[in-house]
Write an enzyme that holds these catalytic residues in place. Structure first.
Site, short mmCIF file in Angstrom:
data_model
loop_
_atom_site.label_atom_id
_atom_site.label_comp_id
_atom_site.label_asym_id
_atom_site.label_seq_id
_atom_site.Cartn_x
_atom_site.Cartn_y
_atom_site.Cartn_z
N CYS A 1 3.63 70.69 84.18
CA CYS A 1 2.42 71.50 84.18
C CYS A 1 1.85 71.51 82.76
O CYS A 1 2.57 71.71 81.79
CB CYS A 1 2.72 72.93 84.61
N ASN B 1 -3.88 84.23 78.54
CA ASN B 1 -2.89 83.65 79.42
C ASN B 1 -3.39 82.27 79.82
O ASN B 1 -4.50 82.15 80.34
CB ASN B 1 -2.68 84.51 80.67
N GLY B 2 -2.57 81.25 79.58
CA GLY B 2 -2.97 79.91 79.95
C GLY B 2 -2.63 78.90 78.88
O GLY B 2 -1.80 79.15 78.00
N CYS C 1 -4.62 74.00 92.55
CA CYS C 1 -4.06 73.01 91.64
C CYS C 1 -2.65 72.66 92.13
O CYS C 1 -1.77 73.53 92.19
CB CYS C 1 -3.99 73.56 90.22
N SER D 1 13.25 85.71 94.14
CA SER D 1 12.05 84.95 94.48
C SER D 1 12.12 84.29 95.85
O SER D 1 11.08 83.90 96.40
CB SER D 1 11.78 83.89 93.41
N CYS E 1 -3.69 78.13 90.62
CA CYS E 1 -2.31 77.66 90.47
C CYS E 1 -1.49 77.98 91.73
O CYS E 1 -1.33 79.14 92.10
CB CYS E 1 -1.67 78.32 89.26
N ASP F 1 15.47 78.93 98.66
CA ASP F 1 15.09 79.10 97.26
C ASP F 1 13.62 78.74 97.11
O ASP F 1 13.06 78.01 97.93
CB ASP F 1 15.95 78.22 96.36
N ASP F 2 13.00 79.27 96.04
CA ASP F 2 11.56 79.03 95.87
C ASP F 2 11.29 77.60 95.43
O ASP F 2 10.27 77.01 95.80
CB ASP F 2 10.97 80.02 94.85
N CYS G 1 2.37 84.11 80.07
CA CYS G 1 1.69 85.30 79.58
C CYS G 1 1.18 86.19 80.71
O CYS G 1 0.96 85.74 81.83
CB CYS G 1 0.48 84.94 78.71
N TYR H 1 6.12 81.44 93.35
CA TYR H 1 7.16 82.00 92.49
C TYR H 1 6.66 82.97 91.42
O TYR H 1 7.27 84.02 91.18
CB TYR H 1 7.90 80.84 91.80
N GLY I 1 6.14 87.59 81.19
CA GLY I 1 6.52 87.29 79.82
C GLY I 1 7.52 88.30 79.30
O GLY I 1 7.28 89.49 79.38
N CYS J 1 1.62 69.58 89.71
CA CYS J 1 3.06 69.39 89.57
C CYS J 1 3.69 68.79 90.82
O CYS J 1 4.83 68.34 90.80
CB CYS J 1 3.74 70.70 89.21
#
Length: 481
Positions: A393, A111-112, A444, A294, A247, A356-357, A5, A253, A37, A447
């Site tokens: 995530c 968003n979240g 955070c 990216s 995050c 790459d990211d 979002c 990315y 989004g 992941c």
């Protein structure tokens, strides 16, 4: 991976008569946030009497027209762009979520991801509430209405924030005033700025740039910003801001590279990521080439640090649209070539560092490496601008399960073989943190290291933030000049 979002809110002071400028500013702000989004979008504007809204599936450019925006008049509004999770791609789940109740009108853009949404939904249903969507925003809205019936908006928001657990950046319209809220761990980005005649709160600063706004700052973790129709602006802290979990993938990315998030220009962070990647994983090669778009900034950083020539070997088709609807595996593989094509002359007989990211499942990486080799490259040395992703995530990024993540069940050597690269090198967690320039304790990395900042069943949590939030006594509320 997809962010789920992007949110926006705009308020103009004392317009007379009500104008459609708010709707147009929200439109352009959402256009700038389109990368967050692409499945649906919505705008809700309030004129002091009733809300007016437009909600559509598809891209911002497809959803709105000049004629429809002309009719959406008011002085305050909120907007949203959304990527749907599986099974929820329908107009009912398009935000903002609007509620008319005995005390007035609210509209919420979220968003979240709330990790205790099922518990809260069960509680509300047991009270007789009927849900019309699968949105966390509806849960937040119903909780908020309960509190608004007995409290002022700020106290109501504080009470709701004590109930909801997870990540959230919110823009909320309550009876003509605009509120922006950031979760107590600051996981999702949201900032605010000045615009002509008022203020705007948005997920990323690029949206302010688009509507000729001036960035003031990011919201702090646990902060509520109030933008009143009278022109007053207030800041309320619901935590002591001693703990944060921004995050990390916003910098790798998700965010646009020209955004400033938590005081850091994303482009510069990605370029430093490339510098660190070159130091940690050098390669004897002729050119450095990014996976567009990216990987571009990281590839430039790698090139400068390694002093290997930067040269694009892949060109992205920016008009491809969405390809997930293609029905067969062969067609889906063709979609990779639709999205990007090789530049044969830049690759033929070259040893290539491909930046790459991230590598998620590894299937797309394999196809891209094969494309480059088919174009005549002698070697492909894959360099990844993030550490291996080994866990899902739970806080709002649409990411595969552990079973689907290639780094969960393969060694680095196994991944290299699976993607058909000659060598592979992942950025270390330490190098990533150094490049971003934010202390590890305020990021955070769930992941990457399987340690999460909020309690999640079956996962390790390194901080019970919820108990700290409940005990916090805020300082005296202050006006923001």
């Amino acid at each position: 991976m997809k962010e789920e979002c992007g949110v926006a809110g705009v308020i103009i002071h004392d317009p007379a008569p009500p104008t459609n400028i708010v709707a147009f500013k929200l439109y352009y702000a959402l256009y700038a946030l389109q990368h967050r989004g692409q499945d649906s979008t919505g705008i809700v504007v309030f004129d002091g009497t009733k809300p007016r809204s437009i909600k559509r599936m598809g891209l911002v450019s497809e959803a709105y027209s000049r004629d429809t925006l002309q009719d959406i008049v008011g002085y305050v509004g909120v907007g949203h762009v959304r990527n749907a999770t599986y099974g929820t791609q329908n107009i009912e789940n398009c935000q903002p979520f609007v509620l008319n109740f005995k005390g007035g009108t609210i509209a919420i853009s979220h968003n979240g991801n709330l990790v205790n949404s099922e518990e809260l939904r069960d509680e509300l249903e047991s009270e007789g509430r009927i849900f019309t969507t699968a949105l966390d925003a509806e849960i937040i809205g119903l909780l908020l209405v309960k509190e608004l019936l007995k409290s002022e908006p700020v106290d109501a928001l504080k009470s709701v924030m004590k109930r909801i657990l997870g990540s959230y950046a919110l823009t909320i319209m309550i009876n003509g005033d605009l509120y922006a809220v950031r979760d107590p761990i600051g996981n999702k980005p949201i900032c605010y700025g000045e615009i002509e005649g008022g203020y705007a709160a948005v997920s990323e600063s690029v949206a302010l740039d688009t509507i000729k706004g001036k960035l003031v700052r990011d919201l702090k973790p646990g902060e509520i910003m109030i933008f009143k129709k009278t022109g007053e602006v207030e800041s309320i802290m619901t935590t002591d801001d001693s703990f944060a979990a921004h995050c990390v993938f916003e910098y790798i990315y998700l965010a646009r590279p020209d955004s400033i998030i938590d005081g850091k220009l994303v482009y510069s962070a990605r370029e430093r990521i490339g510098n660190e990647l070159a130091r940690e994983h050098p390669a004897a090669a002729d050119i450095v080439s990014p996976v567009p778009d990216s990987g571009i900034a990281a590839a430039i950083g790698y090139s400068r640090e390694s002093e290997i020539k930067y040269l694009e070997g892949l060109m992205k088709n920016r008009y491809i649209g969405r390809t997930f609807i293609l029905p067969h595996q062969e067609m889906r593989e063709m979609a990779v070539r639709l999205k990007m094509n090789t530049i044969g002359e830049n690759l033929k007989d070259k040893s290539v560092v491909l930046v790459d990211d991230s590598v998620v499942r590894g299937t797309t990486s394999r196809r891209i490496v094969d494309m480059i080799k088919d174009a005549g490259a002698k070697e492909v040395h894959l360099r990844v601008a993030s550490p291996p992703i080994i866990a899902p995530c739970y806080l709002g990024i649409d990411m595969p399960t552990r079973a689907e993540l290639i780094a969960t069940h393969k060694t680095i050597e196994g991944i290299c073989a699976a993607v058909n690269a000659d060598t592979i090198g992942y950025l270390s967690a330490e190098g990533l943190v150094k490049a971003i320039g934010i202390d590890k304790s305020r990021l955070c990395l769930g992941c990457i290291n399987e340690l999460y900042p909020v309690p999640i069943p079956g996962e390790k949590c390194y901080c019970d933030k919820q108990s700290k939030m409940n005990d916090f006594v805020p300082e005296e509320e202050k006006k923001v000049e």
